[in-house]
Design a protein around this motif. Structure first.
Motif, mmCIF file in Angstrom:
data_model
loop_
_atom_site.group_PDB
_atom_site.id
_atom_site.type_symbol
_atom_site.label_atom_id
_atom_site.label_comp_id
_atom_site.label_asym_id
_atom_site.label_seq_id
_atom_site.Cartn_x
_atom_site.Cartn_y
_atom_site.Cartn_z
ATOM 1 N N PHE A 1 5.626 4.758 -0.837
ATOM 2 C CA PHE A 1 4.377 4.825 -0.089
ATOM 3 C C PHE A 1 3.563 6.065 -0.441
ATOM 4 O O PHE A 1 4.113 7.102 -0.825
ATOM 5 C CB PHE A 1 4.646 4.856 1.424
ATOM 6 N N CYS B 1 4.683 -4.966 3.608
ATOM 7 C CA CYS B 1 4.623 -3.838 4.527
ATOM 8 C C CYS B 1 3.678 -4.141 5.689
ATOM 9 O O CYS B 1 4.005 -3.861 6.856
ATOM 10 C CB CYS B 1 4.157 -2.597 3.766
ATOM 11 N N TYR B 2 2.527 -4.714 5.381
ATOM 12 C CA TYR B 2 1.546 -5.075 6.418
ATOM 13 C C TYR B 2 2.165 -6.045 7.422
ATOM 14 O O TYR B 2 2.045 -5.865 8.639
ATOM 15 C CB TYR B 2 0.307 -5.678 5.755
ATOM 16 N N LEU C 1 -3.911 -8.515 -0.841
ATOM 17 C CA LEU C 1 -2.943 -7.434 -0.917
ATOM 18 C C LEU C 1 -1.872 -7.736 -1.960
ATOM 19 O O LEU C 1 -1.467 -8.887 -2.136
ATOM 20 C CB LEU C 1 -2.270 -7.221 0.440
ATOM 21 N N THR D 1 -7.767 -4.190 7.597
ATOM 22 C CA THR D 1 -7.772 -4.652 6.211
ATOM 23 C C THR D 1 -9.167 -5.108 5.821
ATOM 24 O O THR D 1 -9.996 -5.418 6.684
ATOM 25 C CB THR D 1 -6.814 -5.845 6.001
ATOM 26 N N VAL E 1 2.739 1.374 -2.012
ATOM 27 C CA VAL E 1 1.746 0.935 -1.031
ATOM 28 C C VAL E 1 0.977 2.168 -0.551
ATOM 29 O O VAL E 1 1.587 3.149 -0.121
ATOM 30 C CB VAL E 1 2.411 0.234 0.177
ATOM 31 N N HIS E 2 -0.342 2.113 -0.647
ATOM 32 C CA HIS E 2 -1.182 3.228 -0.193
ATOM 33 C C HIS E 2 -1.754 2.865 1.169
ATOM 34 O O HIS E 2 -2.543 1.931 1.312
ATOM 35 C CB HIS E 2 -2.319 3.481 -1.190
ATOM 36 N N ILE E 3 -1.327 3.603 2.182
ATOM 37 C CA ILE E 3 -1.733 3.324 3.563
ATOM 38 C C ILE E 3 -2.612 4.455 4.077
ATOM 39 O O ILE E 3 -2.316 5.633 3.885
ATOM 40 C CB ILE E 3 -0.493 3.191 4.480
ATOM 41 N N ALA F 1 2.364 -4.439 -0.608
ATOM 42 C CA ALA F 1 1.465 -4.109 0.498
ATOM 43 C C ALA F 1 1.484 -5.203 1.560
ATOM 44 O O ALA F 1 1.456 -4.920 2.761
ATOM 45 C CB ALA F 1 0.041 -3.889 -0.022
ATOM 46 N N ARG F 2 1.537 -6.456 1.109
ATOM 47 C CA ARG F 2 1.543 -7.564 2.074
ATOM 48 C C ARG F 2 2.825 -7.562 2.896
ATOM 49 O O ARG F 2 2.799 -7.785 4.109
ATOM 50 C CB ARG F 2 1.381 -8.899 1.337
ATOM 51 N N ASP G 1 -4.738 0.388 0.613
ATOM 52 C CA ASP G 1 -4.454 -1.048 0.767
ATOM 53 C C ASP G 1 -4.844 -1.539 2.157
ATOM 54 O O ASP G 1 -5.466 -2.594 2.308
ATOM 55 C CB ASP G 1 -2.968 -1.316 0.515
#
Length: 291
Positions: A121, A285-286, A278, A272, A92-94, A282-283, A141
């Protein structure tokens, strides 16, 4: 075909071959060739030149709406297949502004990873406006920033509150005052975060409520990170305003003080892109951060 379709949708939504080429790290002629190849395969004209830009033909409009739906369904298919796996894996790219990125997210992501050990991440940190742009260009993301940005393309959801306080060296003359007034601050140098940061915007808005502007103050240094600001304070370059989240663990060389009538609060927000589906990692984590 799906890749070319995805590029076509990006070109339409960005309104520029050049911007899409920059995002993808390819040349502008390469994007033009992809679009020309797509038109040849479909045997229709998708774009019509208009000045220095372009508009979609009637066929282009039809293809755009179908392409969007196909890409969304393809993503949903991938999501459904991923959900059949015993454990979710992936990266996941935050994106994050400095306070959440440096002080809050590492701990929270550690909690999340205990429940999802196969998810890793990438954390990119910058100012709030820059991170919002990276969400828009789909380089990350999603992002956690110190500004509430709701547009036709970006959705902002409140994450958690933040409080910003005056911070100065313990031996600073202002610290000798029993009560610090906002006007007292004008007699001494200030250290500030850079333009574009949600942190700086919150300070500006709070000062304006007291009919004060940053131009009324002596700014000795502008910095692009909170740690730089703290080091500048330690080096006697001036006082600053810092999130209480960035003051842990306590530093005996610095003191946080209240300023009468000056209350600086803000929120951190999950940002977002409205039309982005996502990935499952990613979803998850979000949703973990959101809830």
């Amino acid at each position: 075909m799906l890749d070319i379709m995805r590029i076509f949708v990006q070109v339409v939504e960005e309104g520029s071959y050049t911007i899409v080429a920059r995002h993808l790290g390819v040349s502008q002629p390469a994007i033009s060739n992809h679009m020309r190849s797509l038109e040849e395969k479909l045997d229709v004209k998708l774009f019509q030149r208009q000045g220095k830009g372009f508009v979609l033909t009637q066929e282009g409009e039809v293809f755009y709406h179908h392409a969007k739906r196909i890409l969304e369904e393809w993503q949903q298919l991938k999501e459904n297949l991923e959900e059949t796996r015993a454990e979710v894996s992936g990266k996941v790219h935050i994106g994050a502004s400095h306070i959440p990125g440096e002080y809050l997210l590492p701990y929270t992501l550690g909690m999340f990873q205990k429940e999802n050990p196969k998810i890793s991440f990438k954390l990119s940190i910058g100012d709030s406006s820059g991170m919002a742009e990276r969400v828009l260009s789909q380089e990350v993301d999603f992002a956690v920033i110190g500004s509430n940005i709701n547009t036709d393309k970006l959705e902002s959801v409140f994450w958690r509150p933040d409080q910003i306080k005056l911070v100065l060296p313990v031996d600073h003359p202002l610290n000798l005052l029993k009560v610090i007034e906002a006007q007292d601050l004008r007699d001494y140098a200030m250290v500030l975060r850079e333009n574009g940061s949600g942190h700086r915007r919150a300070i500006e808005e709070a000062l304006l409520k007291l009919n004060l502007h940053l131009d009324d103050f002596t700014v000795s240094l502008e910095a692009d990170s909170t740690e730089t600001v703290k080091n500048a304070i330690r080096s006697r370059l001036g006082y600053s305003f810092i999130s209480i989240n960035a003051m842990q663990p306590p530093d005996k060389t610095l003191v946080a003080r209240d300023v009468r009538g000056l209350k600086i609060t803000r929120g951190f927000y999950l940002i977002t892109r409205r039309d982005k589906v996502l990935s499952r990692p990613a979803r998850l984590c979000y949703e973990f951060l959101k809830n």
